[in-house]
Scaffold this active site. Sequence first.
Site, mmCIF file in Angstrom:
data_model
loop_
_atom_site.group_PDB
_atom_site.id
_atom_site.type_symbol
_atom_site.label_atom_id
_atom_site.label_comp_id
_atom_site.label_asym_id
_atom_site.label_seq_id
_atom_site.Cartn_x
_atom_site.Cartn_y
_atom_site.Cartn_z
ATOM 1 N N SER A 135 67.656 70.851 -64.074
ATOM 2 C CA SER A 135 67.180 72.086 -63.430
ATOM 3 C C SER A 135 68.282 73.112 -63.205
ATOM 4 C CB SER A 135 66.489 71.750 -62.103
ATOM 5 O OG SER A 135 67.332 70.983 -61.274
ATOM 6 N N LYS B 182 65.310 78.692 -61.394
ATOM 7 C CA LYS B 182 64.739 79.617 -60.402
ATOM 8 C C LYS B 182 64.497 81.012 -60.961
ATOM 9 C CE LYS B 182 65.738 77.494 -56.014
ATOM 10 N NZ LYS B 182 66.475 76.250 -56.325
ATOM 11 N N GLU C 36 63.153 84.052 -48.688
ATOM 12 C CA GLU C 36 63.938 83.132 -47.892
ATOM 13 C C GLU C 36 64.936 82.431 -48.809
ATOM 14 O OE1 GLU C 36 61.189 82.229 -49.427
ATOM 15 O OE2 GLU C 36 61.828 80.316 -50.306
#
Length: 394
Positions: A374, A85, A107
Amino acid sequence: MSKGRFGKFGGQFISETLMPTIQELEESYNHFSQNEDFNRELTDLFNNYAGRPSLLYFAENMTRDLKGAKIYFKREDLNHTGAHKINNVLGQVLLAEKIGKTRIIAETGAGQHGVATATACALLNMECVIFMGEHDIKRQALNVYRMKLLGADVISVTSGTGTLKDAVNETMKEWSTRMDDTHYAIGSAMGPHPFPTLVRDFQSVISREIKEQILDTEGRLPDVVLACLGGGSNAIGSFYHFIDDKEVRLIGCEGAGHGVDQPNTAAALQAGRTGIYHGMKTIIAQNKDGQVNPVYSISAGLDYPGVGPEHAYLADIKRAEYVGINDEEAVQAFEYFSRTEGIIPAIESSHAIAQAIKMAPEMDKNQIMVVTLSGRGDKDCAAIARYRGEEIYD
Ligand SMILES: *Cc1c(COP(=O)(O)O)cnc(C)c1O
């Protein structure tokens, strides 16, 4: 309207109010993505702050144990903040700074995107406001504390079910009332154009590095690339530079929850239909009246009812394949990978590992598989323990 389309998917389904800001973002992105200074600054942040390039790790134990394809892992879990991310938020926050914005809103569901955004804002001196469902705030106290520690305000969203989709709605609403100084840093390769494209571009560093690294160590391209899929940012980032290499199979692994045949499955590409949601046309899990389903997966990062539009397109033209992995398969992969390789994977990433465990034994010993890891799994230990009937905190 053909802008930002992937086949019949994508587009800009937004209110008139947001149009000028979205247009400004699109024009600025077109400019800065081609700008040498911007790209040099971003690469510097990637390399000297996030810790890129991430390793491409050969999983020797797992390869030996499964007796099939050679298995490599792209170690996004080793990035600062523990997941892919950070690639997206560093790109978006840097872009926002160039446009002259001073405030970032975002968000978050489980809090991972909120923490990554708060991190980038601390680094680049931006005001940061994170919208989070009140239900999620209660479940994710540690991440709420981390965001506040990093200097962010966390706003509790009480509408709807008080979860991720309500937080997205609330952040969009906030953006449409305050656009002059504010950028909305969306958390996945989804939403109205240009978000699916710019998030993909920032995450495509993953496949750019995989390609270089595998050519370096094996002298050829992989036979298959696997990644888990929520909104689809780590998957599209892992696929992007292989899309034109038709001999490379691309497989996205969705969270099926209790099974793809269950009404609340989060595996949108298995069970969903075309619709319009959160500013884009894509495939969405919905009931027969077109109501978006309340979806479930053990993985908070995968329980989103839609997918990014580029995945809907790649599925449609059959360039990429998509499978559903249920909770039990993902938890078994989480446990297997921890004890076999000494790496505790995120429960999201464990969905891709589960697919690797299914496929590798069917493949040839000289074939190559790359799985994107990830994120790391520290955040998931308490939930997995509970799933197995054990409470690690009292
Ligand atoms: C958020 C998250 C995901 C899902 O998001 P995508 O946009 O589909 O990549 C997957 N893995 C981890 C570790 C995450 O934090």
